[in-house]
Design a protein around this motif. Structure first.
Motif, PDB file in Angstrom:
ATOM      1  N   ASP A  48       0.848  -1.179   0.000  1.00  0.00           N
ATOM      2  CA  ASP A  48       0.000   0.000   0.000  1.00  0.00           C
ATOM      3  C   ASP A  48       0.893   1.241   0.000  1.00  0.00           C
ATOM      4  OD1 ASP A  48      -2.553   1.586   0.560  1.00  0.00           O
ATOM      5  OD2 ASP A  48      -1.246   2.152   2.241  1.00  0.00           O
ATOM      6  N   PRO A  49       0.745   2.141  -0.973  1.00  0.00           N
ATOM      7  CA  PRO A  49       1.704   3.251  -1.067  1.00  0.00           C
ATOM      8  C   PRO A  49       1.600   4.255   0.065  1.00  0.00           C
ATOM      9  CG  PRO A  49      -0.064   3.548  -2.667  1.00  0.00           C
ATOM     10  CD  PRO A  49      -0.233   2.178  -2.072  1.00  0.00           C
ATOM     11  N   PHE A  50       0.398   4.501   0.573  1.00  0.00           N
ATOM     12  CA  PHE A  50       0.241   5.530   1.597  1.00  0.00           C
ATOM     13  C   PHE A  50       0.881   5.094   2.917  1.00  0.00           C
ATOM     14  CE2 PHE A  50      -3.142   6.026  -1.494  1.00  0.00           C
ATOM     15  CZ  PHE A  50      -2.949   7.346  -1.864  1.00  0.00           C
ATOM     16  N   THR A  51       0.683   3.849   3.287  1.00  0.00           N
ATOM     17  CA  THR A  51       1.330   3.324   4.488  1.00  0.00           C
ATOM     18  C   THR A  51       2.845   3.267   4.297  1.00  0.00           C
ATOM     19  OG1 THR A  51      -0.636   1.961   4.873  1.00  0.00           O
ATOM     20  CG2 THR A  51       1.348   1.421   6.127  1.00  0.00           C
ATOM     21  N   ALA A  52       3.275   2.809   3.121  1.00  0.00           N
ATOM     22  CA  ALA A  52       4.706   2.722   2.841  1.00  0.00           C
ATOM     23  C   ALA A  52       5.360   4.100   2.862  1.00  0.00           C
ATOM     24  CB  ALA A  52       4.926   2.049   1.487  1.00  0.00           C
ATOM     25  N   LEU A  53       4.700   5.091   2.289  1.00  0.00           N
ATOM     26  CA  LEU A  53       5.268   6.440   2.275  1.00  0.00           C
ATOM     27  C   LEU A  53       5.280   7.064   3.670  1.00  0.00           C
ATOM     28  CD1 LEU A  53       3.693   7.724  -1.053  1.00  0.00           C
ATOM     29  CD2 LEU A  53       6.124   7.228  -0.644  1.00  0.00           C
ATOM     30  N   ALA A  54       4.306   6.703   4.504  1.00  0.00           N
ATOM     31  CA  ALA A  54       4.327   7.194   5.879  1.00  0.00           C
ATOM     32  C   ALA A  54       5.564   6.677   6.602  1.00  0.00           C
ATOM     33  CB  ALA A  54       3.060   6.767   6.615  1.00  0.00           C
ATOM     34  N   SER A  55       5.912   5.415   6.376  1.00  0.00           N
ATOM     35  CA  SER A  55       7.122   4.875   6.998  1.00  0.00           C
ATOM     36  C   SER A  55       8.359   5.579   6.458  1.00  0.00           C
ATOM     37  CB  SER A  55       7.215   3.366   6.781  1.00  0.00           C
ATOM     38  OG  SER A  55       7.515   3.042   5.440  1.00  0.00           O
ATOM     39  N   LEU A  94      -9.530   9.101   2.029  1.00  0.00           N
ATOM     40  CA  LEU A  94      -8.291   9.385   1.311  1.00  0.00           C
ATOM     41  C   LEU A  94      -7.827  10.816   1.568  1.00  0.00           C
ATOM     42  CD1 LEU A  94      -6.122   8.340  -0.593  1.00  0.00           C
ATOM     43  CD2 LEU A  94      -7.544   9.072  -2.524  1.00  0.00           C
ATOM     44  N   ALA A  95      -8.761  11.761   1.617  1.00  0.00           N
ATOM     45  CA  ALA A  95      -8.388  13.142   1.926  1.00  0.00           C
ATOM     46  C   ALA A  95      -7.704  13.226   3.282  1.00  0.00           C
ATOM     47  CB  ALA A  95      -9.616  14.040   1.895  1.00  0.00           C
ATOM     48  N   LYS A  96      -8.224  12.508   4.262  1.00  0.00           N
ATOM     49  CA  LYS A  96      -7.618  12.492   5.591  1.00  0.00           C
ATOM     50  C   LYS A  96      -6.234  11.857   5.567  1.00  0.00           C
ATOM     51  CE  LYS A  96      -9.414  12.980   9.329  1.00  0.00           C
ATOM     52  NZ  LYS A  96      -9.443  14.064  10.335  1.00  0.00           N
ATOM     53  N   GLN A  97      -6.092  10.739   4.859  1.00  0.00           N
ATOM     54  CA  GLN A  97      -4.792  10.069   4.783  1.00  0.00           C
ATOM     55  C   GLN A  97      -3.744  10.981   4.150  1.00  0.00           C
ATOM     56  OE1 GLN A  97      -6.318   6.664   2.535  1.00  0.00           O
ATOM     57  NE2 GLN A  97      -5.668   5.301   4.191  1.00  0.00           N
ATOM     58  N   ILE A  98      -4.101  11.608   3.040  1.00  0.00           N
ATOM     59  CA  ILE A  98      -3.153  12.456   2.327  1.00  0.00           C
ATOM     60  C   ILE A  98      -2.816  13.695   3.147  1.00  0.00           C
ATOM     61  CG2 ILE A  98      -2.901  13.966   0.313  1.00  0.00           C
ATOM     62  CD1 ILE A  98      -4.412  11.834  -1.304  1.00  0.00           C
ATOM     63  N   TYR A 145     -16.380  19.075   8.883  1.00  0.00           N
ATOM     64  CA  TYR A 145     -15.063  19.482   9.357  1.00  0.00           C
ATOM     65  C   TYR A 145     -14.072  18.357   9.101  1.00  0.00           C
ATOM     66  CZ  TYR A 145     -17.850  22.795  12.162  1.00  0.00           C
ATOM     67  OH  TYR A 145     -18.716  23.764  12.582  1.00  0.00           O
ATOM     68  N   SER A 146     -12.861  18.719   8.739  1.00  0.00           N
ATOM     69  CA  SER A 146     -11.811  17.715   8.604  1.00  0.00           C
ATOM     70  C   SER A 146     -10.451  18.381   8.754  1.00  0.00           C
ATOM     71  CB  SER A 146     -11.892  16.997   7.254  1.00  0.00           C
ATOM     72  OG  SER A 146     -10.890  15.999   7.156  1.00  0.00           O
ATOM     73  N   TRP A 147      -9.727  17.959   9.773  1.00  0.00           N
ATOM     74  CA  TRP A 147      -8.344  18.364   9.977  1.00  0.00           C
ATOM     75  C   TRP A 147      -7.517  17.097  10.210  1.00  0.00           C
ATOM     76  CZ3 TRP A 147     -12.071  21.991  11.059  1.00  0.00           C
ATOM     77  CH2 TRP A 147     -11.792  23.302  10.687  1.00  0.00           C
ATOM     78  N   PRO A 148      -6.209  17.150   9.979  1.00  0.00           N
ATOM     79  CA  PRO A 148      -5.418  18.326   9.648  1.00  0.00           C
ATOM     80  C   PRO A 148      -5.611  18.735   8.190  1.00  0.00           C
ATOM     81  CG  PRO A 148      -4.034  16.380   9.531  1.00  0.00           C
ATOM     82  CD  PRO A 148      -5.377  15.921  10.041  1.00  0.00           C
ATOM     83  N   LYS A 149      -5.274  19.981   7.910  1.00  0.00           N
ATOM     84  CA  LYS A 149      -5.164  20.409   6.538  1.00  0.00           C
ATOM     85  C   LYS A 149      -3.736  20.125   6.061  1.00  0.00           C
ATOM     86  CE  LYS A 149      -9.295  22.250   6.762  1.00  0.00           C
ATOM     87  NZ  LYS A 149     -10.461  21.512   6.209  1.00  0.00           N
TER      88      LYS A 149
END
Length: 279
Positions: A62-69, A94-98, A165-169
């Motif tokens: 998964d790219p998002f998890t991999a990039l977080a590491s 996805l907006a929250k993850q990014i 509402y959604s944070w963080p920005k």
């Protein structure tokens, strides 16, 4: 010219954090990871480019998890998807993850996105293949609302978001840098000009002839072509290719590193450092 790297990392390859550290230490500008949630049995990639194997599609991280590491272990290298299949995601999640990844990395995330080739993969996510481009557009526009508005809303055909509402920005403003992959043409370039920041053509063939058309699409949309990013992606580098891209005014090229163990991937990174001095 900045040189980035991409690799179809799997559970059998060098770990993404270690790969990102190795790339950053050697002076690479960016790291992009691909996305496939799964490979339906019986589906075959339309073509296997040099350095990518069939097994890579079955075992992609998964790219998002991999990039977080990778973000946790690096400081300067840009971290992007190449490419994310946005139509297959819930846009609120996805907006929250990014946004979280961009926030925690200090504004280093790049959303490289595309529409996908695998009909069955899309269907397994409830996405009709013929609609995937329009669905991806609405999902990105919804994400951009969540990234920029304190009380975000969106009302489309496929996506509806009541005031939320959604944070963080994201750290990046007004939005996370967004690059769209795909073949050159009026439809793709209209999408890039409407809601993205540039084009990420795989391989880069025909880029020189297409750039003027893309610049015109930007101008038609009332945007400054000087802000356009064109990033040839997954290139197997040679002196001639890199020099050609530089002559077109391209400022970033992403070269392909085959997925392998750490020793082999570091060897390729070392070999490709000769391209880092290209003007």
């Amino acid at each position: 010219m900045d040189i980035g790297v991409t690799a179809a990392l799997t559970d059998r390859a060098m770990a993404p954090g270690a790969f990102a550290v190795a790339a950053e230490e050697r002076g690479y500008h960016s790291l992009y990871l691909p996305e496939h949630t799964h490979l339906p049995v019986g589906s075959v990639p339309p073509s296997l480019v040099e350095g990518v194997h069939f097994d890579d599609y079955r075992r992609t991280l998964d790219p998002f998890t991999a990039l977080a590491s990778a973000a946790a272990l690096t400081e300067t290298i840009l971290l992007g998807t190449g490419i994310a299949l946005v139509a297959q995601h819930d846009p609120i999640v996805l907006a929250k993850q990014i946004a979280t990844l961009d926030h925690l990395s200090g504004g280093r995330f790049v959303l490289g996105m595309g529409y996908g080739w695998n009909i069955q993969e899309a269907a397994d996510h409830g996405v009709a293949f013929a609609d995937r481009r329009a669905i991806a557009r609405e999902k990105v526009l919804c994400m951009q609302a969540l990234w920029t508005e304190d009380e975000a809303t969106f009302d489309g055909r496929w996506v509806t978001l009541p005031p939320s509402y959604s944070w963080p920005k994201p750290r990046q403003r007004p939005r996370v840098r967004t690059l769209i992959g795909g073949g050159a043409g009026p439809k793709l370039f209209a999408d890039v000009a409407e809601y993205a920041d540039g084009w990420i053509p795989i391989g880069g063939a025909g880029v020189g002839a297409a750039i003027p058309e893309l610049r015109r699409a930007f101008e038609t949309a009332g945007r400054d072509p000087a802000t356009l990013h064109v990033v040839p992606f997954g290139t197997v580098p040679s002196e001639g290719k890199i020099d050609h891209y530089a002559s077109l005014g391209i400022t970033e090229v992403v070269v392909r590193v085959p997925s392998a163990d750490g020793d082999e991937m570091r060897r390729v990174l070392d070999d490709y450092t000769r391209f880092l001095t290209t003007p």
